[in-house]
Design an enzyme around this catalytic site. Sequence first.
Site, PDB file in Angstrom:
ATOM      1  NE  ARG A 177       7.380  13.702  30.714  1.00 34.59           N
ATOM      2  CZ  ARG A 177       7.927  13.183  31.809  1.00 34.59           C
ATOM      3  NH1 ARG A 177       7.157  12.799  32.800  1.00 34.59           N
ATOM      4  NH2 ARG A 177       9.232  13.032  31.898  1.00 34.59           N
ATOM      5  CG  ASP A 217      10.373  15.472  28.934  1.00 35.51           C
ATOM      6  OD1 ASP A 217      10.138  16.109  29.976  1.00 35.51           O
ATOM      7  OD2 ASP A 217      10.033  14.295  28.755  1.00 35.51           O
ATOM      8  CE1 TYR A 227       5.036  14.310  38.164  1.00 34.28           C
ATOM      9  CE2 TYR A 227       4.372  14.631  35.886  1.00 34.28           C
ATOM     10  CZ  TYR A 227       5.085  15.037  36.993  1.00 34.28           C
ATOM     11  OH  TYR A 227       5.862  16.167  36.920  1.00 34.28           O
ATOM     12  CD  GLN A 244      11.189  11.327  22.635  1.00 35.42           C
ATOM     13  OE1 GLN A 244      12.089  11.323  21.797  1.00 35.42           O
ATOM     14  NE2 GLN A 244      10.598  10.224  23.031  1.00 35.42           N
ATOM     15  CB  SER A 304      12.886  13.367  30.420  1.00 31.94           C
ATOM     16  OG  SER A 304      11.596  12.806  30.316  1.00 31.94           O
TER      17      SER A 304
END
Length: 376
Positions: free
Chosen positions: A120, A128, A226, A125, A131
């Site tokens: 990440r 991802d 996380y 991005q 997300s």
Amino acid sequence: MIAGVLKEKTGEHRVSLVPEVVKQLIQQSVTVWVEPGAGALAFYPDEAYTQAGAIIKPAADIIQEANLLLSMHLPASPLWETIPEGKMLAGIYQPLYNAGLIQEAAARKLTLFSLDSIPRTTRAQSMDVLSSQANIAGYKAVLLAAYTYSRYFPMFMTAAGSIAPAKVLILGAGVAGLQAVATARRLGAVVEVFDTRPAVKEEVMSLGARFVEVEGAADASAAGGYAVEQTPEYKQRQEARIAESAVKADIVITTAQIPGKKAPVLITDAMLDKMRPGSVIVDLAAATGGNTAQTQNDTTIQHNGITIIGNSNLAAAMPADASKLYARNMFNFLQLVIRNGQATPDFEDDIVQGACITHNGAVTNERVKALGVAAV
């Protein structure tokens, strides 16, 4: 090369590629085959794929002849057993929780790219998937809670009397949690947020929510969004603060997970016993054990008058947009795998390395190997 899009297992409404992304791949000299009905539940009919230039083919043909198999989840039996040795697959395979399947894939010399393992970083991005799908899940969780809850979310002042706004507690301020904050605030609720990472306080407050602070948390900056394991002393303080907020909450949205481990129980039986009848909990960590002591995955239960909804796949409840975002993530990742219309992954690239779980008969991902999934 041929990229094949497979229909997902029962219960999954999303699809790996949408027609507009199919068209882009074809422009890069990639042939795209799509299983009949693969996009139907996401409202992308076969006709849309053929108009984009794809060819509709049976699953058996795709599995045998395509160079790259695309499915969000690993194919179910009996298709799984028919995948030839050396085939390349890409999807969201949750390798930290599926050690047996990963070992089997390595033994069969399959190359697995699991996009949920992509590092990440800023560069990654656009790929991802965690997300893009968590954003939808956080939004949908609040709408589901509002639909289930027996009272209003916003404050109302009427001739018949006043209605107080709903109190929402959100556990975890990652992508899903922050979207839940924004959605609950738009619906007029009063929102509190708990997270072990003090760094997210500013984001939470900027959305109009109160941040519940507990000092002494372990550093979670390297955990990819996380939760991480905390000390016993911190857990005691954490439990006390969450209990204070939970007993006052009408709605609780939980999102906390720890990679490769059971989700932490943040709402204990003792807390549940003190919550208001009619309260609603939506647990997005249900698939890894859940953040409440009573969560059951893919099930809604009643516990002492409290509705507990265990659902880690809420993004699939908005399959059209979820598939569109996922397909865009996949297309961006495939730019590192496909060159000049051929599958030539750059295994020196840190993103490809992170996503590659098995290759040439071995488990290659370091995080998966650290959990004891041995090379074959």
